[in-house]
Design an enzyme around this catalytic site. Sequence first.
Site, short mmCIF file in Angstrom:
data_model
loop_
_atom_site.label_atom_id
_atom_site.label_comp_id
_atom_site.label_asym_id
_atom_site.label_seq_id
_atom_site.Cartn_x
_atom_site.Cartn_y
_atom_site.Cartn_z
N ASP A 1 0.72 -1.12 0.03
CA ASP A 1 -0.02 -0.04 0.07
C ASP A 1 0.93 1.22 0.05
O ASP A 1 2.04 1.14 0.61
CB ASP A 1 -0.88 -0.11 1.33
CG ASP A 1 -2.10 1.10 1.00
OD1 ASP A 1 -2.26 1.37 0.07
OD2 ASP A 1 -2.65 1.11 1.91
N GLY A 2 0.26 2.25 -0.76
CA GLY A 2 0.96 3.39 -0.52
C GLY A 2 1.69 4.07 -1.88
O GLY A 2 1.98 4.98 -1.89
N HIS B 1 2.54 3.34 -8.99
CA HIS B 1 2.23 1.74 -9.41
C HIS B 1 3.57 1.07 -10.04
O HIS B 1 3.80 0.18 -9.84
CB HIS B 1 1.14 1.54 -10.22
CG HIS B 1 -0.29 2.02 -9.24
ND1 HIS B 1 -0.46 1.75 -7.92
CD2 HIS B 1 -1.40 2.59 -9.62
CE1 HIS B 1 -1.66 2.10 -7.51
NE2 HIS B 1 -2.12 2.86 -8.64
N ARG C 1 1.83 -4.92 6.01
CA ARG C 1 1.00 -3.93 5.11
C ARG C 1 1.99 -2.61 5.25
O ARG C 1 2.08 -2.13 6.56
CB ARG C 1 -0.31 -3.96 5.79
CG ARG C 1 -1.09 -2.79 4.79
CD ARG C 1 -2.32 -2.24 5.34
NE ARG C 1 -3.13 -1.54 4.41
CZ ARG C 1 -4.57 -1.52 3.97
NH1 ARG C 1 -5.22 -2.42 4.37
NH2 ARG C 1 -4.68 -0.69 3.00
N LEU D 1 10.81 -20.84 -4.50
CA LEU D 1 9.68 -19.86 -4.03
C LEU D 1 8.48 -20.04 -4.61
O LEU D 1 8.21 -20.22 -5.68
CB LEU D 1 10.27 -18.39 -4.33
CG LEU D 1 9.31 -17.26 -3.80
CD1 LEU D 1 9.27 -17.33 -2.23
CD2 LEU D 1 9.85 -15.99 -4.22
N ARG E 1 -0.89 8.96 -10.46
CA ARG E 1 -0.79 7.88 -9.41
C ARG E 1 -0.09 6.50 -9.94
O ARG E 1 0.61 5.89 -9.41
CB ARG E 1 -2.25 7.40 -9.06
CG ARG E 1 -2.86 8.38 -8.29
CD ARG E 1 -4.30 7.96 -7.73
NE ARG E 1 -4.39 6.67 -7.28
CZ ARG E 1 -4.22 6.70 -6.03
NH1 ARG E 1 -4.21 7.34 -5.06
NH2 ARG E 1 -4.33 5.37 -5.50
N GLU F 1 1.27 -13.00 12.45
CA GLU F 1 1.58 -12.00 12.87
C GLU F 1 1.56 -10.93 12.24
O GLU F 1 1.65 -11.25 10.77
CB GLU F 1 3.09 -12.06 13.23
CG GLU F 1 3.64 -13.59 14.14
CD GLU F 1 3.21 -13.12 15.61
OE1 GLU F 1 3.39 -12.03 16.17
OE2 GLU F 1 2.77 -13.97 16.22
N TRP G 1 2.85 7.85 -2.68
CA TRP G 1 4.06 8.17 -3.26
C TRP G 1 4.16 9.19 -4.35
O TRP G 1 5.11 9.94 -4.22
CB TRP G 1 4.69 6.86 -3.31
CG TRP G 1 6.25 6.98 -3.58
CD1 TRP G 1 7.28 6.73 -2.72
CD2 TRP G 1 6.68 6.97 -4.88
NE1 TRP G 1 8.45 6.83 -3.38
CE2 TRP G 1 8.23 6.81 -4.67
CE3 TRP G 1 6.15 6.96 -6.44
CZ2 TRP G 1 9.04 6.94 -5.98
CZ3 TRP G 1 7.14 7.08 -7.47
CH2 TRP G 1 8.46 7.14 -7.36
C1 IPE Z 1 -1.55 0.27 -3.44
O1 IPE Z 1 -1.06 1.37 -3.51
C2 IPE Z 1 -1.60 -0.35 -4.73
C3 IPE Z 1 -2.76 -0.97 -5.31
C4 IPE Z 1 -3.89 -1.23 -4.77
C5 IPE Z 1 -2.49 -1.64 -6.56
P1 IPE Z 1 -2.51 2.50 -3.48
O2 IPE Z 1 -2.79 2.91 -4.79
O3 IPE Z 1 -3.58 1.87 -2.56
O4 IPE Z 1 -1.67 3.83 -2.81
P2 IPE Z 1 -2.52 4.75 -1.88
O5 IPE Z 1 -3.24 3.90 -0.69
O6 IPE Z 1 -3.41 5.66 -2.58
O7 IPE Z 1 -1.47 5.85 -1.16
MG MG Z 2 -4.20 2.39 -0.42
#
Ligand code: IPE
Ligand code: MG
Length: 224
Positions: free
Chosen positions: A2-3, A19, A170, A113, A15, A189, A7
């Site tokens: 996530d994030g 990705h 996460r 793996l 966005r 955990e 970023w």
């Molecule tokens: C996670 O990053 C990636 C996917 C869901 C594919 P986000 O896209 O959720 O990033 P934020 O939460 O908007 O920062």
């Molecule tokens: Mg997100």
Amino acid sequence: MDGNGRWATRRGLPRLAGHKAGAERVRDVVELTPSLGVEYLTLFAFSTENWMRSRGEVNGLMMLFKHYMKSEAATLVRNGVRVRFIGERSRLEPDIQRQMQGLEEQTSNNSKLHLTLALNYGGRDEITRAMKRIAAKVKTGEIMPDDITQDVVSAHLDTAGLPDPDLIIRTSGELRTSGFLPWQSAYAEYVFPETLWPDFVPGEYVDIINSFGTRERRFGAVAG
Ligand code: IPE
Ligand code: MG
């Protein structure tokens, strides 16, 4: 993972750039994982709720999955990675479904793996589909209601045959599980690093795995 969006936004980028940067971290993490003594890795790539994002972002993500599967296939095969997908496939483009099946077949003899990619995955959706399969078997008399044990439930999930997760990471500081492996994670955990996924460098991953090794896990029993 996530994030990615945050970023990118913080850098004034679209966005999708987040990705793309996130996909680079996927490459690092997949490559590093076997050397850490971890044999099973599951990555939550796209949830059943992610369709609610803009069409542009969803399309961009689908393009990225296609690109990743194509560009990484040879490396995954060579590195002994066995790829499996979990999630509901029929809603994905036929092209992507074919690629997924191809990658599973191409890597089916690998075992260094076990990489599971959750694509159009939702925990409630998975459990609902498992219940339908079990109900259909009860209807035909293949199984009796009293025969439905926890093992039977596990065997009807998308993760049938895979071990339950020991550790779930996460990123991005969100303290939610968002439907990730709800049945399978009963004794997992959790770690919630503040780091946004595109900044999740190998060093931080190594530290988390090492500190996991020092946690005492009792699975509901008392320390022995
Ligand atoms: C996670 O990053 C990636 C996917 C869901 C594919 P986000 O896209 O959720 O990033 P934020 O939460 O908007 O920062
Ligand atoms: Mg997100």
